[in-house]
Design a protein around this motif. Structure first.
Motif, PDB file in Angstrom:
ATOM      1  N   PRO A  42       8.589  10.925 -22.623  1.00 14.27           N
ATOM      2  CA  PRO A  42      10.017  11.219 -22.733  1.00 14.27           C
ATOM      3  C   PRO A  42      10.699  10.380 -23.812  1.00 14.27           C
ATOM      4  O   PRO A  42      10.397   9.210 -23.999  1.00 14.27           O
ATOM      5  N   THR A  44      14.440   9.186 -24.794  1.00 12.83           N
ATOM      6  CA  THR A  44      15.775   9.089 -24.217  1.00 12.83           C
ATOM      7  C   THR A  44      16.616   8.095 -25.019  1.00 12.83           C
ATOM      8  O   THR A  44      16.174   7.572 -26.035  1.00 12.83           O
ATOM      9  N   GLU A  67      14.953  18.406 -22.332  1.00 11.28           N
ATOM     10  CA  GLU A  67      14.741  17.020 -22.735  1.00 11.28           C
ATOM     11  C   GLU A  67      13.687  16.954 -23.839  1.00 11.28           C
ATOM     12  O   GLU A  67      12.791  17.798 -23.910  1.00 11.28           O
TER      13      GLU A  67
END
Length: 131
Positions: A42, A44, A67
Motif C-alpha cells: 500500500p 499512503t 487505493e
C-alpha cells in the motif's frame, strides 16, 4: 499541450520558475504486507491533490478500494515533484512530498537535492545558460 510552440522557439510562460524532483523507490522484492487483490504494497500518506504532484511509475490501483499499491515490477514507485518561485522552495516542496509518501521500505536520497546548485552552475558555465 504546447510542445509545438516549444519546438518553434516560443515556449509558454510557466507558473513557476523552478521545479525539482526526487525519486522514491522500494526494493524490487519488498518483504512488507501485500494487498490480496493487487499483490502490491500500500502507498499512503498523500491527499488526492498531493498524489497529482507525483509522477507515478510502478504502481497499480485496487479497483474496489481506489487505493494505490506498488506493482512490484522494478522498485521505482514515483517521482516527487516540487515547484516554486525560488530554487529553495522547489527543493523543499519536493522533499516534503517525498517525506509524506508512505510505503514499506521506502528508499530515497534527500542529498540528491543538494546537488542541484552545482549542476546548474556547470550548465551555466559550460553552455552559457542563465538560470
Amino acid at each position: 499541450p504546447s510542445f509545438r510552440e516549444v519546438l518553434e522557439g516560443d515556449p509558454p510562460s510557466l507558473p513557476y520558475r523552478y521545479t525539482c524532483v526526487l525519486p522514491v523507490s522500494v526494493p524490487p522484492w519488498p518483504r512488507g504486507r501485500r494487498d490480496s487483490a493487487t499483490g502490491g504494497l500500500p502507498i499512503t500518506g498523500l491527499s488526492p491533490q498531493e498524489q497529482g504532484r507525483v509522477w507515478w511509475h510502478d504502481i497499480t490501483l485496487n479497483p474496489e478500494s481506489r487505493e494505490l499499491f506498488t506493482a512490484g515490477l522494478d522498485g521505482l514507485v514515483g517521482i516527487a515533484r516540487g515547484s516554486g518561485a525560488s530554487l529553495g522552495l522547489a527543493k523543499r516542496r519536493a522533499l516534503e512530498l517525498a517525506l509524506k509518501l508512505t510505503v514499506f521500505e521506502k528508499q530515497w536520497r534527500p542529498d540528491a537535492l543538494g546537488q542541484v546548485e552545482g549542476t546548474l552552475g556547470v550548465l551555466e558555465e559550460g553552455f552559457g545558460l542563465v538560470f
